[in-house]
Design a protein around this motif. Structure first.
Motif, PDB file in Angstrom:
ATOM      1  N   LEU A   1      64.062  60.524  -9.002  1.00  0.00           N
ATOM      2  CA  LEU A   1      64.234  59.008  -9.327  1.00  0.00           C
ATOM      3  C   LEU A   1      64.767  58.166  -8.239  1.00  0.00           C
ATOM      4  N   PRO A   2      65.624  58.805  -7.303  1.00  0.00           N
ATOM      5  CA  PRO A   2      66.153  57.909  -6.043  1.00  0.00           C
ATOM      6  C   PRO A   2      64.884  57.555  -5.283  1.00  0.00           C
ATOM      7  N   LEU A   3      64.010  58.543  -5.125  1.00  0.00           N
ATOM      8  CA  LEU A   3      62.979  58.161  -4.006  1.00  0.00           C
ATOM      9  C   LEU A   3      62.127  57.198  -4.591  1.00  0.00           C
ATOM     10  N   LEU A   4      61.670  56.997  -5.903  1.00  0.00           N
ATOM     11  CA  LEU A   4      61.121  56.145  -6.529  1.00  0.00           C
ATOM     12  C   LEU A   4      61.770  54.656  -6.507  1.00  0.00           C
ATOM     13  N   ALA A   5      63.000  54.559  -6.648  1.00  0.00           N
ATOM     14  CA  ALA A   5      64.068  53.559  -6.341  1.00  0.00           C
ATOM     15  C   ALA A   5      63.865  52.994  -5.000  1.00  0.00           C
ATOM     16  N   TYR A   6      63.961  53.968  -4.059  1.00  0.00           N
ATOM     17  CA  TYR A   6      63.798  53.745  -2.606  1.00  0.00           C
ATOM     18  C   TYR A   6      62.437  52.992  -2.336  1.00  0.00           C
ATOM     19  N   ASN A   7      61.529  53.517  -3.031  1.00  0.00           N
ATOM     20  CA  ASN A   7      60.174  52.905  -2.732  1.00  0.00           C
ATOM     21  C   ASN A   7      59.999  51.655  -3.411  1.00  0.00           C
ATOM     22  N   LYS A   8      60.394  51.302  -4.679  1.00  0.00           N
ATOM     23  CA  LYS A   8      60.650  50.046  -5.000  1.00  0.00           C
ATOM     24  C   LYS A   8      61.605  48.998  -4.073  1.00  0.00           C
ATOM     25  N   ALA A   9      62.415  49.675  -3.640  1.00  0.00           N
ATOM     26  CA  ALA A   9      63.119  48.564  -2.708  1.00  0.00           C
ATOM     27  C   ALA A   9      62.623  48.199  -1.394  1.00  0.00           C
ATOM     28  N   LEU A  10      61.597  49.131  -0.994  1.00  0.00           N
ATOM     29  CA  LEU A  10      60.904  48.724   0.435  1.00  0.00           C
ATOM     30  C   LEU A  10      59.557  47.997  -0.066  1.00  0.00           C
ATOM     31  N   THR A  11      58.789  48.635  -0.934  1.00  0.00           N
ATOM     32  CA  THR A  11      57.259  48.168  -1.045  1.00  0.00           C
ATOM     33  C   THR A  11      57.121  47.228  -2.394  1.00  0.00           C
ATOM     34  N   GLY A  12      58.090  47.141  -3.218  1.00  0.00           N
ATOM     35  CA  GLY A  12      58.007  46.594  -4.353  1.00  0.00           C
ATOM     36  C   GLY A  12      57.281  47.318  -5.495  1.00  0.00           C
ATOM     37  N   HIS A  13      56.977  48.304  -5.282  1.00  0.00           N
ATOM     38  CA  HIS A  13      56.354  49.321  -6.024  1.00  0.00           C
ATOM     39  C   HIS A  13      56.909  50.627  -5.927  1.00  0.00           C
ATOM     40  N   ALA A  14      57.240  51.359  -7.335  1.00  0.00           N
ATOM     41  CA  ALA A  14      57.731  52.750  -7.165  1.00  0.00           C
ATOM     42  C   ALA A  14      57.084  53.678  -6.591  1.00  0.00           C
ATOM     43  N   LEU A  15      55.739  53.610  -6.934  1.00  0.00           N
ATOM     44  CA  LEU A  15      54.757  54.761  -6.742  1.00  0.00           C
ATOM     45  C   LEU A  15      53.999  54.365  -5.122  1.00  0.00           C
ATOM     46  N   GLU A  16      54.282  53.223  -4.603  1.00  0.00           N
ATOM     47  CA  GLU A  16      53.899  52.838  -3.351  1.00  0.00           C
ATOM     48  C   GLU A  16      54.874  53.416  -2.199  1.00  0.00           C
ATOM     49  N   THR A  17      54.669  53.960  -1.466  1.00  0.00           N
ATOM     50  CA  THR A  17      55.375  54.588  -0.146  1.00  0.00           C
ATOM     51  C   THR A  17      55.340  53.601   0.946  1.00  0.00           C
ATOM     52  N   ALA A  18      56.230  53.617   1.783  1.00  0.00           N
ATOM     53  CA  ALA A  18      56.090  53.042   3.072  1.00  0.00           C
ATOM     54  C   ALA A  18      55.192  53.603   3.781  1.00  0.00           C
ATOM     55  N   TYR A  19      55.198  55.011   3.907  1.00  0.00           N
ATOM     56  CA  TYR A  19      54.351  55.700   4.528  1.00  0.00           C
ATOM     57  C   TYR A  19      52.770  55.355   4.287  1.00  0.00           C
ATOM     58  N   ALA A  20      52.450  55.113   3.217  1.00  0.00           N
ATOM     59  CA  ALA A  20      51.208  54.783   2.946  1.00  0.00           C
ATOM     60  C   ALA A  20      50.819  53.391   3.245  1.00  0.00           C
ATOM     61  N   LYS A  21      51.832  52.625   3.281  1.00  0.00           N
ATOM     62  CA  LYS A  21      51.753  51.199   3.538  1.00  0.00           C
ATOM     63  C   LYS A  21      51.440  51.006   5.028  1.00  0.00           C
ATOM     64  N   TRP A  22      52.027  51.795   5.943  1.00  0.00           N
ATOM     65  CA  TRP A  22      51.833  51.721   7.142  1.00  0.00           C
ATOM     66  C   TRP A  22      50.645  51.834   7.596  1.00  0.00           C
ATOM     67  N   ALA A  23      49.729  53.171   6.934  1.00  0.00           N
ATOM     68  CA  ALA A  23      48.461  53.324   7.457  1.00  0.00           C
ATOM     69  C   ALA A  23      47.962  54.062   6.200  1.00  0.00           C
ATOM     70  N   PRO A  24      47.314  53.289   5.155  1.00  0.00           N
ATOM     71  CA  PRO A  24      46.555  54.017   4.094  1.00  0.00           C
ATOM     72  C   PRO A  24      45.626  55.071   4.334  1.00  0.00           C
ATOM     73  N   SER A  25      44.947  54.874   5.624  1.00  0.00           N
ATOM     74  CA  SER A  25      43.905  56.151   6.043  1.00  0.00           C
ATOM     75  C   SER A  25      44.636  57.352   6.600  1.00  0.00           C
ATOM     76  N   ASP A  26      46.091  57.237   6.763  1.00  0.00           N
ATOM     77  CA  ASP A  26      46.824  58.380   7.111  1.00  0.00           C
ATOM     78  C   ASP A  26      47.264  59.361   5.808  1.00  0.00           C
ATOM     79  N   ARG A  27      46.146  60.061   5.609  1.00  0.00           N
ATOM     80  CA  ARG A  27      46.283  60.833   4.125  1.00  0.00           C
ATOM     81  C   ARG A  27      45.613  62.083   4.272  1.00  0.00           C
ATOM     82  N   LEU A  28      45.912  62.948   3.252  1.00  0.00           N
ATOM     83  CA  LEU A  28      45.322  64.085   2.967  1.00  0.00           C
ATOM     84  C   LEU A  28      43.854  64.074   2.701  1.00  0.00           C
TER      85      LEU A  28
END
Length: 735
Positions: free
Chosen positions: A431-458
């Motif tokens: 839950l704290p990780l989801l809250a952190y994502n919400k504070a940075l990107t505005g969405h609990a399931l969207e990480t700053a990692y993905a926002k930086w480069a969506p193509s940097d993925r598995l």
């Protein structure tokens, strides 16, 4: 007689030095100190042979042929002993062709000396004991294996992603390990008492003293490496982004205001998102480093954390395999270069290793006879905290443990309440990780990692990778994944302990042949989970060792300990079949001789290269800018650093981005006495209007401007920046 033997060895050895200097240029050879070291090695090997065969220290008979027959095999072993250099990865070895005349000369002179000094009043020497014959055979086989290594391609500097080259390196290392085992068996038979004392210290000393010693040594080694070798500063882009976000968190915020003129402060993996500025990674590493930021020493956090990891590692190994394996595992951790590298860095891996060790210990406690539901709850909480560091790693490592727990539940050795309790704890931890994502990107399931480069993925495809990478680097296929995995495994086999790369085979034997079969399979599955899982990831360099596998390092160390136990039992059976008087004692001594010999090779042959690789300038980041600022003692200043831009590699730029050597010292609010910006007037990859640096200065009224000028590879100085009018006036005054 031993003194005469040693004098003959040295006297015959010294004339060969001149011949060796003629065989190769002096610059390509070790110095005279190295030559004397080889003489000492020859003497040590002869003393070992004399200890195994007491007859070698007697004057012998007047029969020349008898003396030659007695000396022949020990002289051959001593002649091959310089090949230990290849086994221990030391400096250039002595050519076998050069040792041939040495062995002939030593054999003849020693035989003559025994005939001349023969004492007829002494009884004839007894035949060699079974122990001596066994030791000579094993030492001879091991040294012959090491002597054959020059016939194979030597994988010293492997750069290309070639599966064949990495596989050759592992085969080469396996042969080397086999040679060392043969030599170690002979040493164990020659000095069982000394090796028994070393074993006693590790296996019999009270646990609390052993753990305190190992934890203290781990902190000392990691801390010394972080301070003296890594210059107590971050080097890799990831570390710099972690530290940047740690400064945000230490100030009680998740992001800082975006800087003016972002092009002057743009750095890789640090997101400028509208009017906000933050690191792209998950919060766990920055939370830990924030504690160091508050005390002014971020570099000290991870070395201190290694002490906690040592205790947890012992608890896990002890619960799975017993006290002896636990003790040996923490000893291996202390001398592991990979362990030291991991906990000396500012990366995410130290926190990930420690938190997932907490998860593993609690999970094993929950499945034991005294397991309770709250063990599962706390295990889930620890696993959830593991997602703060490296969520994909936490997921991969959880799979083998989950299968093991389910099997225990099916066998009615653990309660079904384990599952819901674990899930509740995991949800609370995430839950704290989801809250952190919400504070940075505005969405609990969207990480700053993905926002930086969506193509940097598995996954695989033609669009996988950083968007600013060249087109030929932005794709990932299964074959590229296998090549990267092979490279990481080769690095793991080499850097885990600094032993020969055959350590990988030792781990495999430990996992497959352990007496505690199911638990060994569990640890083997944990060790395999990360190499298999990271086949899906496109990046796979060996910065700080095989760091993508760092969270499984406890499993690898346990597997090595299990493999050494299997080796000891195999040696004991072999010695018993040969009717040696104390097979258990000698097998233990041979195993500890292998540990000692391989660790000595790591200290002498591997650690100096490691220090040279990571010392001063690593990953294009060095302390030159910091040292220049401290020397000038400037305040209220902006220092402009010449660099290329990290996104310029899209256009084929190959120069590294040096800005990280200065950017890591910036406060996210740019309010420190000295702040650091890119030198846009001299950018190596982009073009800006003249006097752009003065425009940057205009946003920070009252600050003086300086350029960092590189003087040499080790340092530089600061040069003041003047406005065009001031420069014109000064030029006119000079005229």
């Amino acid at each position: 007689m031993l003194a005469v033997d040693l004098i003959i060895i040295v006297l015959v050895w010294l004339p060969l030095l001149a011949i060796r200097h003629q065989m190769a240029p002096i610059d390509d050879l070790p110095g005279w100190a190295g030559h004397l070291a080889w003489a000492a090695l020859l003497a040590a090997c002869w003393l070992t042979c004399a200890r195994l065969d007491r007859g070698l220290s007697r004057r012998g008979s007047a029969n020349f042929g008898t003396a030659v027959g007695r000396l022949l095999w020990p002289v051959i072993l001593t002649a091959l002993s310089p090949q230990l250099a290849r086994g221990l990865d030391l400096h250039q070895t002595i050519p076998v062709t050069l040792m041939l005349p040495w062995s002939i000369g030593v054999l003849l002179l020693m035989s003559v000396a025994r005939c001349v000094l023969a004492d007829g009043s002494q009884p004839p020497a007894e035949p060699r004991s079974a122990e001596a014959r066994f030791a000579f055979r094993w030492a001879g086989g091991g040294l012959i294996l090491l002597a054959l290594l020059p016939l194979l391609p030597y994988p010293r500097n492997i750069i290309e992603l070639s599966i064949k080259e990495y596989t050759t390196a592992i085969v080469y290392g396996t042969i080397r390990l086999g040679g060392l085992i043969g030599v170690a068996v002979a040493i164990g038979l020659a000095a069982p008492r000394a090796l028994a004392r070393a074993r006693w210290f590790v296996m019999k000393v009270p646990k609390r003293w052993l753990l305190a010693t190992c934890a203290g040594l781990s902190v000392a080694f990691s801390g010394a490496f972080a301070y003296f070798v890594l210059d107590h500063m971050p080097h890799v882009q990831d570390e710099i982004a972690f530290l940047f976000q740690a400064k945000n968190l230490a100030a009680g915020r998740v992001c800082a205001p975006a800087p003016p003129m972002p092009e002057a402060f743009d750095y890789e993996y640090v997101v400028i998102d509208g009017d906000r500025w933050y690191g792209k990674y998950f919060p766990g590493p920055s939370v830990l480093l924030a504690m160091g930021v508050l005390v002014g020493a971020p570099w000290v956090i991870h070395p201190l954390l290694s002490a906690v990891a040592i205790v947890l590692l012992f608890l896990l190994a002890d619960r799975l395999f017993g006290d002896r394996v636990g003790r040996l595992t923490v000893l291996l951790a202390v001398v592991s270069p990979f362990w030291v590298l991991t906990f000396a860095s500012n990366m995410s891996h130290p926190g990930s290793v420690t938190v997932l060790l907490v998860f593993a210990v609690l999970a094993m406690m929950g499945t034991g006879p005294s397991g309770r539901w709250y063990h599962a709850l706390l295990a889930g909480l620890a696993w959830g905290c593991g997602t703060w560091f490296r969520p994909y790693t936490a997921l991969l490592l959880a799979v083998p443990y989950a299968v093991y727990v389910l099997l225990r539940i099916i066998q009615r050795r653990a309660g079904i309440a384990m599952i819901p309790a674990f899930l509740v704890g995991a949800i609370i931890g995430v839950l704290p990780l989801l809250a952190y994502n919400k504070a940075l990107t505005g969405h609990a399931l969207e990480t700053a990692y993905a926002k930086w480069a969506p193509s940097d993925r598995l996954g695989f495809g033609d669009d996988v990778g950083m968007p600013y990478w060249p087109d030929h680097g932005r794709y990932h296929t299964p074959m590229r994944g296998i090549a990267k995995m092979t490279r990481q495994l080769e690095s793991l086999a080499w850097k885990l302990l600094g032993w020969p790369r055959g350590t990988l085979l030792l781990m495999l034997i430990g996992g497959l042949c352990s007496a505690r079969r199911w638990r060994a399979r569990l640890i083997l599955a944990v060790g395999a989970s990360l190499p298999i899982g990271y086949l899906l990831y496109h990046f796979g360099d060996s910065c700080y060792g095989p760091r993508y596998y760092a969270a499984a390092m406890p499993a690898y160390l346990m597997l090595v300990a299990l493999g050494l136990g299997k080796l000891r039992r195999a040696l004991q059976r072999r010695m018993k079949a040969r009717h040696l008087c104390h097979p258990a004692r000698y097998a233990q001594a041979g195993t500890w001789a292998l540990i000692s010999l391989a660790t000595l090779g790591c200290l002498v042959g591997f650690v100096p290269d490691l220090v040279a690789e990571y010392g001063n300038s690593y990953w294009t980041t060095d302390p030159a800018v910091r040292n220049a600022v401290h020397k000038e003692q400037c305040t209220d200043a902006i220092v402009f650093v010449e660099s290329t831009h990290y996104r310029s590699i899209k256009g084929g730029q190959v120069l590294p981005d040096y800005y990280g050597a200065a950017f890591w010292m910036n406060s996210p609010t740019l309010d420190d006495p000295v702040i650091f910006a890119r030198d846009l007037d001299h950018d190596m990859s982009r073009r800006f209007p003249p006097n752009t640096n003065l425009r940057v200065l205009g946003h920070f009224s009252g600050r003086k401007g300086y350029r960092f000028i590189r003087d040499d590879v080790d340092g530089g100085h600061l040069e003041p920046i003047e406005a065009p009018a001031a420069r014109a006036m000064r030029s006119a005054a000079r005229r």
